[in-house]
Design an enzyme around this catalytic site. Structure first.
Site, short mmCIF file in Angstrom:
data_model
loop_
_atom_site.label_atom_id
_atom_site.label_comp_id
_atom_site.label_asym_id
_atom_site.label_seq_id
_atom_site.Cartn_x
_atom_site.Cartn_y
_atom_site.Cartn_z
N TYR A 175 -2.70 -0.32 10.16
CA TYR A 175 -2.73 -0.77 8.76
C TYR A 175 -1.44 -0.37 8.04
O TYR A 175 -0.82 -1.18 7.34
CB TYR A 175 -3.95 -0.18 8.07
CG TYR A 175 -4.13 -0.58 6.62
CD1 TYR A 175 -4.72 -1.81 6.30
CD2 TYR A 175 -3.74 0.26 5.59
CE1 TYR A 175 -4.91 -2.18 4.96
CE2 TYR A 175 -3.92 -0.11 4.26
CZ TYR A 175 -4.50 -1.33 3.95
OH TYR A 175 -4.68 -1.69 2.64
N SER A 227 0.84 -1.21 0.00
CA SER A 227 0.00 0.00 0.00
C SER A 227 0.86 1.24 0.00
O SER A 227 1.99 1.24 0.52
CB SER A 227 -0.91 0.03 1.23
OG SER A 227 -1.58 1.27 1.34
#
Length: 347
Positions: A252, A239
């Protein structure tokens, strides 16, 4: 004997120096004034631009949805079937050319979002596909299976939790038994929930994120490795938050940074076996993950802060996975984190 004073040969005599200095200063001040004028003009232009909303950039094969998006909030884990604005995943302009002919792939989180788009293009390139999904995602998984079979390839569905190492071992065994072998592992399943501050981030939540996003990748890679051979590969979904961080996605982002490091380390570990390990680092992508996390008012402007002023659609990510999966395309590439972020300078 009288002395004779020699005339000065220097052009910078005491009588000319002040004038010379004045000329230099005047020249530099003229340059300064010109630049000041340009700066003022640019500042006015920037203020004018900031007062009007920039048009989102469309640079792909077809125009994609732009903010404002539907302000919908989904129950976790988020079903694509329930989304008001369905993600674009079919990539109708993409023509397969046998890049993955005869190969078998296992994709975690392959029922929806990026995983579904990757599964469809893998099938279009000739691969059979096993889809790992949660039991509550059966409807989405069945639709993905339908799309894969429409491409003329086989597909099996495997429901379970990647946090469980025994399940991961069983998923790999079922893939090999049903589809004959395993050539490509795509680790893609993820959990995401925002937190306004570190104080809001409980140990339980941190543990769920870590065990899904990092342990899940570890368990699947370990289970798959005995079945992988030379020219096989592992692709991990990272990500942009793992590259740049995110103030409200502390856990995250940490897991995605770990995934990037795991990718590079595992690539070094397996290079002598001829097994490539790479990652794709998406920016904001329109999938069930985000409406199942953010509040409705934030969902409306999802992706608007990228340089392209919009989120990606899954079909804009999936060709990157094909590229990294195909030995024809990326046989000399391992240990990379490929950013697909809609912004300049993501690395």
């Amino acid at each position: 004997m009288p002395t004779t004073r020699k005339p000065s040969s220097s052009p910078s005599s005491s009588s000319t120096r002040p004038a010379a200095r004045g000329e230099v200063a005047a020249k530099q001040q003229k340059i300064q004034r010109e630049q000041d004028s340009k700066d003022q003009q640019k500042s006015a232009e920037r203020k004018s631009e900031s007062s009007t909303k920039k048009t989102p950039v469309q640079a792909g094969a077809r125009n994609q949805p732009e903010p404002p998006l539907p302000g919908q909030h989904l129950r976790k884990p988020g079903l694509e079937a329930e989304m008001e604005l369905k993600p674009q995943f079919m990539a109708p302009g993409y023509r397969g050319s046998g890049k993955l002919e005869g190969l078998t792939a296992l994709i975690t989180g392959g029922d929806s979002g990026i995983g579904r788009a990757v599964a469809v293009l893998f099938a279009r390139e000739g691969a059979d596909v096993a889809i790992v999904h949660l039991s509550v995602e059966k409807e989405d998984a069945a639709e993905t299976q339908r799309c894969i079979e429409a491409e003329g390839r086989r597909c099996i569905l495997i429901a379970g939790d990647v946090k469980d190492p025994a399940f991961c071992q069983g998923a790999v065994k079922k893939t090999v038994k049903s589809l004959g072998k395993l050539d490509i592992l795509v680790n893609n399943a993820a959990f995401q929930e925002h937190a306004e501050s570190l104080e809001d981030l409980t140990e339980e939540r941190f543990d769920e994120t870590l065990r899904t996003n990092v342990y899940g990748y570890f368990h699947m890679a370990k289970a798959a490795l005995p079945h992988l051979k030379k020219d096989s590969c592992i692709i991990n979904t990272g990500s942009v938050t793992g590259l740049e961080g995110s103030a409200k996605l502390l856990d995250y982002s940490a897991t995605k940074g770990a995934i990037h490091a795991f990718t590079k380390s595992l690539a070094s570990n397996l290079i002598d076996k001829g097994i490539r390990v790479n990652a794709v680092a998406p920016g904001p992508v329109w999938t069930p993950l985000n409406p199942a996390d953010s509040p409705p008012e934030q969902v409306k402007e999802f992706g608007a802060k990228t340089d392209m002023k919009r989120p990606a659609q899954p079909e804009e990510l999936s060709p990157a996975y094909v590229f990294l999966a195909s030995p024809v395309c990326s046989g000399y590439i391992t240990g990379v984190v490929l950013p697909v972020t809609g912004s300049v300078g993501a690395v």
